[in-house]
Design a protein around this motif. Structure first.
Motif, short mmCIF file in Angstrom:
data_model
loop_
_atom_site.label_atom_id
_atom_site.label_comp_id
_atom_site.label_asym_id
_atom_site.label_seq_id
_atom_site.Cartn_x
_atom_site.Cartn_y
_atom_site.Cartn_z
N UNK A 138 0.83 -1.21 0.00
CA UNK A 138 0.00 0.00 0.00
C UNK A 138 0.87 1.25 0.00
N UNK A 139 1.98 1.21 0.74
CA UNK A 139 2.90 2.34 0.75
C UNK A 139 3.51 2.54 -0.64
N UNK A 140 3.87 1.45 -1.31
CA UNK A 140 4.43 1.55 -2.66
C UNK A 140 3.41 2.17 -3.61
N UNK A 141 2.15 1.70 -3.52
CA UNK A 141 1.10 2.28 -4.36
C UNK A 141 0.90 3.75 -4.02
N UNK B 220 3.47 9.29 4.05
CA UNK B 220 3.04 8.01 3.49
C UNK B 220 3.59 6.86 4.31
N UNK B 221 4.86 6.94 4.71
CA UNK B 221 5.44 5.90 5.54
C UNK B 221 4.79 5.86 6.92
N UNK B 222 4.59 7.04 7.50
CA UNK B 222 4.03 7.13 8.85
C UNK B 222 2.59 6.61 8.90
N UNK B 223 1.75 7.13 8.01
CA UNK B 223 0.33 6.75 8.02
C UNK B 223 0.13 5.38 7.38
N UNK C 16 -1.32 11.53 2.92
CA UNK C 16 -2.20 10.79 3.84
C UNK C 16 -3.39 10.18 3.11
N UNK C 17 -3.97 10.92 2.19
CA UNK C 17 -5.16 10.44 1.48
C UNK C 17 -4.83 9.25 0.59
N UNK C 18 -3.78 9.37 -0.24
CA UNK C 18 -3.51 8.30 -1.21
C UNK C 18 -3.11 7.00 -0.51
N UNK D 299 -5.27 3.51 -0.51
CA UNK D 299 -4.59 2.29 -0.96
C UNK D 299 -4.70 1.18 0.08
N UNK D 300 -4.49 1.52 1.35
CA UNK D 300 -4.60 0.52 2.42
C UNK D 300 -6.02 0.00 2.55
N UNK D 301 -6.99 0.88 2.40
CA UNK D 301 -8.39 0.47 2.48
C UNK D 301 -8.73 -0.49 1.33
N UNK D 302 -8.31 -0.15 0.13
CA UNK D 302 -8.59 -1.00 -1.02
C UNK D 302 -7.92 -2.36 -0.87
N UNK D 303 -6.69 -2.39 -0.38
CA UNK D 303 -6.01 -3.68 -0.22
C UNK D 303 -6.73 -4.57 0.79
N UNK D 304 -7.24 -3.97 1.86
CA UNK D 304 -7.94 -4.76 2.88
C UNK D 304 -9.25 -5.32 2.35
#
Length: 710
Positions: free
Chosen positions: A206-209, A231-234, A307-309, A313-318
């Motif tokens: 998700x971080x890469x995306x 992006x790394x933090x969130x 933060x948004x992207x 991405x994390x939400x979509x992956x889950x």
């Protein structure tokens, strides 16, 4: 099946390889597009705010904008005076570089023990760090040729280059700390290597995306150089959280069914419950982060975009690839539910809360307000260059340059725009201003006047022998704006006058944020209320969510003020106190904390809501739901605290403050808000918590889903 997350999970569970391949392709496309298009870095004009920004815009119209300048300092290591021939050698070497626009004549310090050579580079000020390497190489050559002298270089380009390099090293170390600790926590939670690795893999992907998407988005919202940090933090925090919510519910349902539940059915139940919580939470984090765009500031826009992207991405992956992974790995993972991460602690805390909710609520709220107390004395300032680590060679040279030439510490720049025919009057008025400041003990050094080629823009530079953060520098700006300028150029008809420079930028940026804060805070409260009220069909819970998030954020900022605005924790946390908090920190923290607090709030209230739907009395449902979610919330909190705390050792003071405050906020939110204040509040208001909802809420409970998928 009306729930979109259930439909996606069903398809993913029945077509796991397609879903996994689709996610990999999505990540590759995002990262590939970002690398192909490239990021768009913010330019100097993107940073302009307040009167200082207006003055910089005027100066740029006349070609008088600030340019990248490097200063080569030649000094003796012991007694004596440096030879002028060395300065001539520096000038000769620098003049031959394509990156150099001009080289000034050598200037000797007042005590004669140091000589400096100012080198002006070509191109915009912010581009200097990309091209400063050849200049540093020439300085190093001169140093090797004259070992008896100290020849060093400093300036905005070299300092920026060193800071960027240090930031990259810091982030690499942070990853080395955060990833193993997160893996250990997940192993303790799941007692399964496979299940522990899945959240990390999804978070990293998700971080890469997110990085790829942020590079594309930077062409609309320029990157201020902080997007990757966020992006790394969130990304690590929400990525692990969302996956954890889903995984724990899947294991819980499979364990509850005693093995009778198929892998696909368990996945669908997790999607109907935790999946919906992930959607609501992800939307809350994204919507909260979006309020940062209202700041009208390129740095906050960059933070918001990052933060948004990564949250999306994390939400979509889950919601997509995780159900497929669970379907494929289901047989390889234990079916027994992992023990609650805080089982005994939860019971020990909830017991007195259940017995005396009013007392528990009063004590907990009083404690949180006490922690928030120092917030009333918070002092906001911009983070000046003098706060950077002295481990950096450019900063060591910076200190020696300013010690030898104190007039270089900061400067006020008075910019006047007038019709060319009024040039003589402008020059006369600025001459009178120069005379006044020369006689004023707040200022020192020689003033310099420059005029644009067309005669429309004139600038007077007024040096101040104090850093922009010091009281003397701030007083010099105030006296310029309120006394000296009104008495001279301020009286010119048809002329536009504004002040910029190091001191003005330092002073105007916090003021700009203070004016924007009410707008952003109002939008943030509205977003929190609307999302909570919509998710649970309850105005009461919407208001409660706003209040609890405010309390959590205020307490964490109060602790931040008590720790970083004073000196008692300097040795413990490895920093030098500025006597203030970075002006960007509180606003960023308010927004991000509101979003992250929704993680726990949505997940906890979803479990309470499920119990209410089954007909459990409201007060009993509150305790049941909080007990049922406590293990996940505790585990997620530990992971989040680990990630955020790993930013505390960073050299940049703002990142230290952000990491520390986020870690404190998550601890308070998970262990005080969710285990004491929220249950006590729900117990006291009972069924009123769900007003005005009278119909059954949207999310299906596990028995309902079993009936549908059985």
């Amino acid at each position: 099946m009306k729930n979109p997350s259930v439909r996606v999970a069903r398809w993913s569970a029945h077509h796991p390889w397609r879903a996994i391949a689709g996610w990999i392709v999505f990540v590759v496309i995002c990262l590939g597009c970002g690398l192909a298009i490239g990021g768009h870095a913010a330019t100097s004009q993107d940073y302009r705010v307040g009167e200082a920004g207006r003055a910089e815009a005027l100066a740029a119209q006349g070609g008088l904008q600030q340019k990248p300048v490097e200063r080569v300092l030649i000094s003796v290591k012991g007694a004596g005076r440096p030879d002028g021939a060395v300065a001539s050698e520096v000038r000769r070497r620098m003049s031959g570089l394509a990156e150099v626009e001009s080289v000034a004549a050598p200037v000797r310090s007042a005590d004669g023990r140091a000589v400096r050579v100012d080198v002006t580079m070509r191109g915009p000020e912010l581009e200097g760090r990309k091209h400063v390497a050849p200049l540093l190489a020439q300085t190093a050559e001169v140093q090797r040729a004259h070992p008896g002298l100290r020849v060093e270089e400093s300036g905005s380009p070299s300092i920026s280059k060193d800071v960027q390099g240090q930031r990259g090293d810091d982030l690499s170390r942070t990853e080395l700390i955060a990833l193993p600790v997160t893996l250990i926590v997940l192993l303790l939670v799941f007692r399964s290597v496979v299940m522990a690795v899945v959240p990390l893999l999804l978070s990293v992907s998700s971080i890469m995306a997110g990085i790829g998407l942020s590079m594309v988005a930077s062409h609309v919202f320029p990157d201020a150089g902080v997007g990757t940090n966020v992006i790394l933090l969130i990304g690590m925090a929400v990525g692990v959280d969302y996956t954890l919510f889903y995984l724990k519910r899947d294991r819980e349902e499979r364990a509850r069914s005693g093995g009778r539940l198929s892998r696909a059915a368990a996945v669908e139940i997790a999607a109907a419950t935790s999946g919906r919580a992930v959607v609501v939470s992800g939307l809350a984090v994204a919507a909260s982060s979006a309020t940062l765009y209202l700041a009208g500031d390129v740095i906050f826009a960059s933070l918001a975009t990052g933060a948004i992207v990564v949250t999306v991405a994390a939400m979509v992956s889950s919601l997509t690839v995780l159900p497929a992974l669970l379907a494929k790995l289901g047989r390889r993972t234990p079916r027994r539910a992992a023990r609650s991460g805080g089982g005994r602690l939860t019971s020990a805390v909830l017991r007195p809360v259940a017995e005396r909710p009013a007392l528990a609520l009063g004590v907990a709220v009083a404690a949180m307000l006490a922690l928030a107390g120092p917030l009333l004395g918070m002092r906001l300032t911009d983070v000046g260059r003098e706060t950077y680590s002295r481990d950096l060679p450019a900063m060591q040279a910076f200190d020696r340059v300013n010690a030898a030439f104190p007039e270089l510490k900061s400067v006020n720049q008075v910019v006047v725009k007038a019709a060319p025919e009024h040039r003589a009057q402008v020059v006369t008025a600025l001459g009178a201003l120069a005379h006044r400041v020369t006689a004023d003990p707040l200022y020192s050094g020689r003033t310099r006047m420059r005029t644009s080629a067309d005669g429309r823009i004139t600038m007077l530079e007024v040096p101040v022998p104090a850093y922009a953060s010091e009281k003397r520098a701030q007083a010099s700006l105030d006296r310029l704006r309120t006394d000296h300028i009104p008495a001279t150029v301020g009286g010119l008809r048809g002329a536009e006058v504004a002040v910029t420079g190091d001191v003005a930028r330092y002073a105007d940026y916090p003021e700009h944020q203070k004016h924007r804060l009410p707008i952003i805070l109002g939008a943030l409260l509205l977003v929190t209320f609307v999302i909570t009220a919509w998710a649970f069909r309850s105005i009461v819970l919407g208001l409660a969510g706003v209040g609890l998030n405010l309390l959590s954020a205020a307490a964490s900022l109060g602790v931040l003020t008590a720790v970083f605005q004073h000196r008692w924790a300097e040795g413990l946390l490895g920093f030098t106190s500025m006597g203030s908090i970075g002006s960007r920190v509180p606003l960023f923290l308010f927004v991000i904390l509101f979003g992250l607090s929704m993680d726990y709030q949505v997940f906890t209230l979803s479990r309470v809501q499920e119990a209410v739907r089954r007909g459990v009395p409201a007060r009993t449902a509150a305790l049941e739901g909080i007990r049922g979610s406590a293990g996940v919330v505790t585990s997620a909190a530990i992971v989040m605290v680990t990630v955020f705390a790993s930013f505390v050792p960073l050299h940049l003071i703002e990142m230290k403050q952000i990491g520390f405050s986020l870690a404190v906020a998550v601890l308070l939110d998970a262990f005080v808000i969710r285990l004491v204040i929220l249950p006590a509040l729900l117990l006291l208001i009972g069924r009123t918590a769900w007003w005005p909802s009278r119909r059954r809420p949207v999310p299906a409970s596990a028995p309902d889903v079993l009936e549908n998928v059985g």
